[in-house]
Design a protein around this motif. Structure first.
Motif, PDB file in Angstrom:
ATOM      1  N   ASN A 121      -3.840   9.727   7.021  1.00 17.69           N
ATOM      2  CA  ASN A 121      -4.448  10.928   6.455  1.00 17.69           C
ATOM      3  C   ASN A 121      -3.595  12.146   6.756  1.00 17.69           C
ATOM      4  O   ASN A 121      -2.763  12.135   7.654  1.00 17.69           O
ATOM      5  N   ARG A 122      -3.827  13.187   6.021  1.00 18.10           N
ATOM      6  CA  ARG A 122      -3.119  14.471   6.200  1.00 18.10           C
ATOM      7  C   ARG A 122      -1.617  14.227   6.296  1.00 18.10           C
ATOM      8  O   ARG A 122      -0.950  14.706   7.218  1.00 18.10           O
ATOM      9  N   LEU A 123      -1.118  13.503   5.334  1.00 19.42           N
ATOM     10  CA  LEU A 123       0.291  13.129   5.349  1.00 19.42           C
ATOM     11  C   LEU A 123       1.196  14.346   5.198  1.00 19.42           C
ATOM     12  O   LEU A 123       0.848  15.331   4.523  1.00 19.42           O
ATOM     13  N   LYS A 124       2.347  14.237   5.845  1.00 23.67           N
ATOM     14  CA  LYS A 124       3.341  15.308   5.829  1.00 23.67           C
ATOM     15  C   LYS A 124       4.653  14.766   5.255  1.00 23.67           C
ATOM     16  O   LYS A 124       4.902  13.561   5.329  1.00 23.67           O
ATOM     17  N   PRO A 125       5.502  15.626   4.742  1.00 24.76           N
ATOM     18  CA  PRO A 125       6.813  15.142   4.261  1.00 24.76           C
ATOM     19  C   PRO A 125       7.587  14.385   5.345  1.00 24.76           C
ATOM     20  O   PRO A 125       8.331  13.449   5.024  1.00 24.76           O
ATOM     21  N   ASP A 126       7.412  14.753   6.611  1.00 24.54           N
ATOM     22  CA  ASP A 126       8.102  14.052   7.702  1.00 24.54           C
ATOM     23  C   ASP A 126       7.617  12.615   7.875  1.00 24.54           C
ATOM     24  O   ASP A 126       8.249  11.839   8.598  1.00 24.54           O
ATOM     25  N   ASP A 127       6.518  12.251   7.257  1.00 25.29           N
ATOM     26  CA  ASP A 127       6.025  10.876   7.316  1.00 25.29           C
ATOM     27  C   ASP A 127       6.737   9.971   6.317  1.00 25.29           C
ATOM     28  O   ASP A 127       6.508   8.758   6.302  1.00 25.29           O
ATOM     29  N   THR A 128       7.586  10.538   5.483  1.00 25.63           N
ATOM     30  CA  THR A 128       8.325   9.749   4.504  1.00 25.63           C
ATOM     31  C   THR A 128       9.237   8.741   5.196  1.00 25.63           C
ATOM     32  O   THR A 128      10.046   9.116   6.045  1.00 25.63           O
ATOM     33  N   ALA A 129       9.065   7.471   4.875  1.00 26.46           N
ATOM     34  CA  ALA A 129       9.816   6.396   5.517  1.00 26.46           C
ATOM     35  C   ALA A 129       9.419   5.064   4.889  1.00 26.46           C
ATOM     36  O   ALA A 129       8.452   5.002   4.118  1.00 26.46           O
ATOM     37  N   GLY A 176       7.983  -7.690   8.652  1.00 27.98           N
ATOM     38  CA  GLY A 176       7.778  -7.791   7.214  1.00 27.98           C
ATOM     39  C   GLY A 176       8.910  -7.098   6.474  1.00 27.98           C
ATOM     40  O   GLY A 176       9.862  -6.597   7.085  1.00 27.98           O
ATOM     41  N   GLN A 177       8.813  -7.064   5.151  1.00 27.92           N
ATOM     42  CA  GLN A 177       9.877  -6.493   4.334  1.00 27.92           C
ATOM     43  C   GLN A 177       9.766  -4.969   4.210  1.00 27.92           C
ATOM     44  O   GLN A 177      10.690  -4.306   3.763  1.00 27.92           O
ATOM     45  N   GLY A 178       8.630  -4.431   4.602  1.00 30.25           N
ATOM     46  CA  GLY A 178       8.423  -2.991   4.547  1.00 30.25           C
ATOM     47  C   GLY A 178       7.815  -2.515   3.248  1.00 30.25           C
ATOM     48  O   GLY A 178       7.931  -3.167   2.203  1.00 30.25           O
ATOM     49  N   THR A 179       7.121  -1.391   3.330  1.00 26.28           N
ATOM     50  CA  THR A 179       6.572  -0.747   2.144  1.00 26.28           C
ATOM     51  C   THR A 179       6.930   0.736   2.214  1.00 26.28           C
ATOM     52  O   THR A 179       6.720   1.381   3.238  1.00 26.28           O
ATOM     53  N   PRO A 180       7.503   1.295   1.152  1.00 28.44           N
ATOM     54  CA  PRO A 180       7.974   2.675   1.207  1.00 28.44           C
ATOM     55  C   PRO A 180       6.853   3.691   0.998  1.00 28.44           C
ATOM     56  O   PRO A 180       5.966   3.505   0.145  1.00 28.44           O
ATOM     57  N   VAL A 181       6.912   4.738   1.773  1.00 31.67           N
ATOM     58  CA  VAL A 181       5.979   5.854   1.656  1.00 31.67           C
ATOM     59  C   VAL A 181       6.795   7.134   1.447  1.00 31.67           C
ATOM     60  O   VAL A 181       7.702   7.428   2.218  1.00 31.67           O
ATOM     61  N   THR A 182       6.456   7.857   0.393  1.00 30.64           N
ATOM     62  CA  THR A 182       7.114   9.123   0.108  1.00 30.64           C
ATOM     63  C   THR A 182       6.058  10.212   0.016  1.00 30.64           C
ATOM     64  O   THR A 182       5.117  10.096  -0.773  1.00 30.64           O
ATOM     65  N   VAL A 183       6.223  11.243   0.827  1.00 29.35           N
ATOM     66  CA  VAL A 183       5.286  12.357   0.830  1.00 29.35           C
ATOM     67  C   VAL A 183       6.018  13.582   0.304  1.00 29.35           C
ATOM     68  O   VAL A 183       6.983  14.046   0.898  1.00 29.35           O
ATOM     69  N   SER A 184       5.547  14.083  -0.810  1.00 26.91           N
ATOM     70  CA  SER A 184       6.185  15.248  -1.424  1.00 26.91           C
ATOM     71  C   SER A 184       5.548  16.538  -0.929  1.00 26.91           C
ATOM     72  O   SER A 184       4.349  16.579  -0.638  1.00 26.91           O
ATOM     73  N   SER A 185       6.356  17.578  -0.851  1.00 28.98           N
ATOM     74  CA  SER A 185       5.837  18.863  -0.354  1.00 28.98           C
ATOM     75  C   SER A 185       5.258  19.695  -1.471  1.00 28.98           C
ATOM     76  O   SER A 185       5.394  19.388  -2.641  1.00 28.98           O
ATOM     77  N   GLY A 203       0.782  -1.230   0.000  1.00 29.40           N
ATOM     78  CA  GLY A 203       0.000   0.000   0.000  1.00 29.40           C
ATOM     79  C   GLY A 203       0.810   1.275   0.000  1.00 29.40           C
ATOM     80  O   GLY A 203       0.246   2.367  -0.088  1.00 29.40           O
ATOM     81  N   GLY A 204       2.124   1.163   0.107  1.00 25.70           N
ATOM     82  CA  GLY A 204       2.940   2.361   0.089  1.00 25.70           C
ATOM     83  C   GLY A 204       2.984   2.992  -1.289  1.00 25.70           C
ATOM     84  O   GLY A 204       2.519   2.415  -2.275  1.00 25.70           O
ATOM     85  N   GLY A 205       3.542   4.196  -1.346  1.00 28.28           N
ATOM     86  CA  GLY A 205       3.645   4.875  -2.624  1.00 28.28           C
ATOM     87  C   GLY A 205       4.027   6.320  -2.457  1.00 28.28           C
ATOM     88  O   GLY A 205       4.467   6.744  -1.379  1.00 28.28           O
ATOM     89  N   LEU A 206       3.853   7.073  -3.530  1.00 30.11           N
ATOM     90  CA  LEU A 206       4.162   8.507  -3.543  1.00 30.11           C
ATOM     91  C   LEU A 206       2.868   9.294  -3.456  1.00 30.11           C
ATOM     92  O   LEU A 206       1.928   9.036  -4.218  1.00 30.11           O
ATOM     93  N   VAL A 207       2.827  10.243  -2.547  1.00 27.81           N
ATOM     94  CA  VAL A 207       1.625  11.048  -2.353  1.00 27.81           C
ATOM     95  C   VAL A 207       2.038  12.477  -2.010  1.00 27.81           C
ATOM     96  O   VAL A 207       3.103  12.693  -1.424  1.00 27.81           O
ATOM     97  N   GLN A 208       1.197  13.414  -2.370  1.00 28.98           N
ATOM     98  CA  GLN A 208       1.470  14.804  -2.025  1.00 28.98           C
ATOM     99  C   GLN A 208       1.102  15.079  -0.573  1.00 28.98           C
ATOM    100  O   GLN A 208       0.227  14.397   0.001  1.00 28.98           O
ATOM    101  N   ALA A 209       1.740  16.060   0.007  1.00 31.87           N
ATOM    102  CA  ALA A 209       1.416  16.459   1.377  1.00 31.87           C
ATOM    103  C   ALA A 209      -0.081  16.769   1.472  1.00 31.87           C
ATOM    104  O   ALA A 209      -0.654  17.406   0.574  1.00 31.87           O
ATOM    105  N   GLY A 210      -0.686  16.301   2.541  1.00 32.16           N
ATOM    106  CA  GLY A 210      -2.117  16.471   2.720  1.00 32.16           C
ATOM    107  C   GLY A 210      -2.929  15.301   2.217  1.00 32.16           C
ATOM    108  O   GLY A 210      -4.135  15.207   2.507  1.00 32.16           O
TER     109      GLY A 210
END
Length: 123
Positions: free
Chosen positions: A83-91, A114-123, A7-14
């Protein structure tokens, strides 16, 4: 038994993402499941934990009010709604089992990572 995050992925802040942690054919009726994250260059941080037996939950202050942890009725899949993701949530986000049943956000008490799923939150 294996835990697999997705379920991880790239998402914009907010924005929002929903992570899943699936236990391959095993129901964790008795042990809490925790969510953790590890940002580049940092240690592993506890995010949330849910008790499979009574549904009680605990959250890190940094995600309180924005993240929600849940389990399906069969206790084979666990979710982290973010929800309301922030760039600091990137991990990279991981799930693991609390065999000590302490419901703490301390990764040293958890196993079966588990092996982990990456989350990237762009500003």
């Amino acid at each position: 038994v294996q835990l697999v995050e997705s379920g991880g992925g790239l998402v914009q802040a907010g924005g929002s993402l929903r992570l899943s942690c699936e236990a391959s054919g095993y129901a964790f009726d008795d042990y809490p499941i925790g969510w953790f994250r590890q940002a580049p260059g940092k240690g592993r941080e506890g995010v949330s934990v849910i008790s499979s037996s009574d549904g009680s939950t605990k959250y890190a202050d940094s995600v309180q009010g924005r993240f929600t942890v849940s389990a399906d009725d069969a206790k084979t899949t666990f979710h982290l709604q973010m929800n309301r993701l922030k760039p600091d949530d990137t991990a990279v986000y991981y799930c693991a089992v609390d065999y000590a049943d302490l419901l703490l956000l301390d990764p040293s008490y958890f196993d079966l990572w588990g092996q982990g799923t990456p989350v990237t939150v762009s500003s």
